[in-house]
Design an enzyme around this catalytic site. Structure first.
Site, PDB file in Angstrom:
ATOM      1  N   GLU A  88       0.061 -14.997   5.928  1.00 47.23           N
ATOM      2  CA  GLU A  88       0.973 -16.051   6.389  1.00 47.23           C
ATOM      3  C   GLU A  88       2.112 -15.488   7.219  1.00 47.23           C
ATOM      4  O   GLU A  88       2.513 -14.349   7.048  1.00 47.23           O
ATOM      5  CB  GLU A  88       1.666 -16.684   5.185  1.00 47.23           C
ATOM      6  CG  GLU A  88       0.774 -17.401   4.268  1.00 47.23           C
ATOM      7  CD  GLU A  88       1.585 -17.961   3.096  1.00 47.23           C
ATOM      8  OE1 GLU A  88       0.963 -18.285   2.098  1.00 47.23           O
ATOM      9  OE2 GLU A  88       2.828 -18.046   3.196  1.00 47.23           O
ATOM     10  N   CYS A 101       9.166 -14.425  10.097  1.00 47.14           N
ATOM     11  CA  CYS A 101       9.001 -13.576   8.930  1.00 47.14           C
ATOM     12  C   CYS A 101       7.514 -13.213   8.883  1.00 47.14           C
ATOM     13  O   CYS A 101       6.667 -14.093   8.712  1.00 47.14           O
ATOM     14  CB  CYS A 101       9.433 -14.382   7.710  1.00 47.14           C
ATOM     15  SG  CYS A 101       9.257 -13.495   6.189  1.00 47.14           S
ATOM     16  N   CYS A 108       0.163  -8.201  -2.625  1.00 46.34           N
ATOM     17  CA  CYS A 108       1.265  -7.257  -2.842  1.00 46.34           C
ATOM     18  C   CYS A 108       1.204  -6.754  -4.279  1.00 46.34           C
ATOM     19  O   CYS A 108       0.927  -7.516  -5.200  1.00 46.34           O
ATOM     20  CB  CYS A 108       2.603  -7.961  -2.601  1.00 46.34           C
ATOM     21  SG  CYS A 108       4.009  -6.855  -2.806  1.00 46.34           S
ATOM     22  N   CYS A 112       6.795  -9.114  -8.222  1.00 43.42           N
ATOM     23  CA  CYS A 112       8.082  -9.773  -8.494  1.00 43.42           C
ATOM     24  C   CYS A 112       7.803 -11.121  -9.164  1.00 43.42           C
ATOM     25  O   CYS A 112       6.919 -11.865  -8.727  1.00 43.42           O
ATOM     26  CB  CYS A 112       8.868  -9.962  -7.210  1.00 43.42           C
ATOM     27  SG  CYS A 112       9.199  -8.404  -6.365  1.00 43.42           S
ATOM     28  N   CYS A 115       7.614 -14.536  -7.226  1.00 43.85           N
ATOM     29  CA  CYS A 115       6.967 -14.526  -5.908  1.00 43.85           C
ATOM     30  C   CYS A 115       5.509 -14.957  -5.981  1.00 43.85           C
ATOM     31  O   CYS A 115       4.714 -14.376  -6.725  1.00 43.85           O
ATOM     32  CB  CYS A 115       7.059 -13.126  -5.321  1.00 43.85           C
ATOM     33  SG  CYS A 115       6.188 -12.954  -3.771  1.00 43.85           S
ATOM     34  N   CYS A 329       6.960 -17.883   0.021  1.00 41.68           N
ATOM     35  CA  CYS A 329       6.102 -16.848   0.563  1.00 41.68           C
ATOM     36  C   CYS A 329       4.810 -16.790  -0.253  1.00 41.68           C
ATOM     37  O   CYS A 329       4.839 -16.634  -1.459  1.00 41.68           O
ATOM     38  CB  CYS A 329       6.888 -15.547   0.480  1.00 41.68           C
ATOM     39  SG  CYS A 329       5.956 -14.116   0.837  1.00 41.68           S
TER      40      CYS A 329
HETATM   41  S1  SF4 Z   1       8.840 -10.523  -3.243  1.00 39.52           S
HETATM   42 FE1  SF4 Z   1       6.611 -10.790  -3.318  1.00 39.52          FE
HETATM   43  S2  SF4 Z   1       5.858  -9.914  -1.379  1.00 39.52           S
HETATM   44 FE2  SF4 Z   1       7.956  -9.165  -1.688  1.00 39.52          FE
HETATM   45  S3  SF4 Z   1       7.720  -7.211  -2.783  1.00 39.52           S
HETATM   46 FE3  SF4 Z   1       7.977  -8.782  -4.375  1.00 39.52          FE
HETATM   47  S4  SF4 Z   1       5.866  -9.399  -4.928  1.00 39.52           S
HETATM   48 FE4  SF4 Z   1       5.770  -8.303  -2.958  1.00 39.52          FE
END
Ligand code: SF4
Length: 336
Positions: A88, A101, A108, A112, A115, A329
């Protein structure tokens, strides 16, 4: 086979010299690809034989735009890569221009807690051309130039360091897309070896750190990377970065209701950042149905902001984008 959009100008100069051509062919190729935005066959100031050789040596595959969602002040794009993976990009319209962005990985590994992207583990790194093409395709869609670039989409850029730095060189080249380095920001969740490497790079590219918590206990809960690199080590390297580069650093702070948005936490943040040449970007959280966090109420974001400001910490509240599109995101990819 490497993609034609994957090489820096210097790498092309070397390539042309290696095949017995003059190095200025690199500028001609860049001009065709990035200024005129034409295909290899249409770059007629390069001979037909040389164009044939280029087509033998490089793929000109372009990532495919699958979905575009339009919201208030924001466009969201879903692309399909050559291997079928999806990524994306988000385009935001500001008073000062447009910022994109971009994603740097498929999935990933940083996990987090807030996220959506992190729910899909890393499948692979993106090549530089796959990041470059997010910009080219969106510029083509909006028929305008993008003025600012943030590497803060899906993925951790310092977990894909070399490709991200190659991407920066390609878009920053005055012979290419020519986005000024001060208009490019790389946002990391706090990979210390990456920050150390980055502070020795040439240029004026900005660095942002996703902070999201003012103490180790909370940050480790929200961002597992904090177990590897604690806040005191992170702040040490941040100070080193600021003194070495003389550049201001940005801290991103997503406002999560009743998690990291209290008065006490604002004061803790003040203490943590006191004396660092920085500014804090307070980001209203984009809620997603798969994750339980809520967006902090506007009045509370303002109260948090006031505490930072009254303690001489530069801060901004990011304009709210995309509550009417899948703006978190990773949300568009997850839903498709
Ligand atoms: S916010 Fe999401 S994309 Fe960014 S580092 Fe953390 S898990 Fe990865």
């Amino acid at each position: 086979m490497r993609n034609i959009y994957d090489l820096t100008l210097e790498e092309y100069e070397e390539y042309f010299l290696n095949i017995g051509e003059k190095s200025f062919r690199a500028s001609q190729l860049y001009e065709g690809l990035y200024k005129k935005r034409i295909d290899i066959d249409e770059i007629t100031n390069i001979s037909k034989e040389l164009r044939t050789k280029l087509k033998e040596d490089f793929s000109d595959y372009k990532i495919k735009l699958l979905i575009k969602q339009k919201g208030e002040g924001v466009n969201k794009y879903l692309f399909e890569l050559e291997d079928g993976n999806k990524i994306e990009s988000v385009l935001m319209f500001h008073d000062y221009g447009t910022s994109i962005c971009v994603s740097s990985q498929v999935g990933c590994n940083m996990s987090c807690a807030f996220c959506e992207s992190g729910r899909l583990k890393k499948v692979r790194n993106l090549y530089a051309y796959e990041i470059v093409q997010q910009i080219l395709q969106i510029e083509e869609d909006i028929k305008d130039r993008i003025t600012h670039v943030v590497v803060m989409g899906i993925g951790e850029p310092f977990d894909n360091y070399d490709n991200v730095m190659r991407f920066v060189k390609i878009i920053n080249s005055s012979k290419g897309i020519d986005i000024g380095s001060r208009h490019i920001t790389i946002s990391t969740c706090g990979i210390i070896p990456g920050i150390k490497k980055f502070m020795n790079e040439e240029g004026q590219v900005n660095l942002a750190i996703s902070l999201h918590a003012p103490n180790d206990e909370l940050r480790s809960k929200l961002m597992p990377i904090n177990n590897a690199y604690h806040l005191d080590e992170l702040m040490e390297v941040v100070k080193e970065y600021v003194s070495k580069t003389n550049r201001r650093i940005t801290f991103e702070y997503i406002m999560l209701e009743d998690i990291n948005d209290s008065e006490k936490q604002a004061l803790e943040l003040v203490k943590l950042l006191k004396g660092i040449n920085c500014y804090v970007n307070l980001i209203p959280y984009n809620e997603t149905e798969n994750i339980g966090f809520k967006r902090t109420k506007k009045w509370k974001i303002l109260a948090f902001y006031d505490i930072l400001k009254s303690n001489n910490i530069n801060a901004t509240i990011r304009k709210e984008f995309g509550s009417n599109v899948s703006a978190a995101c990773g949300q568009l990819r997850a839903n498709n």
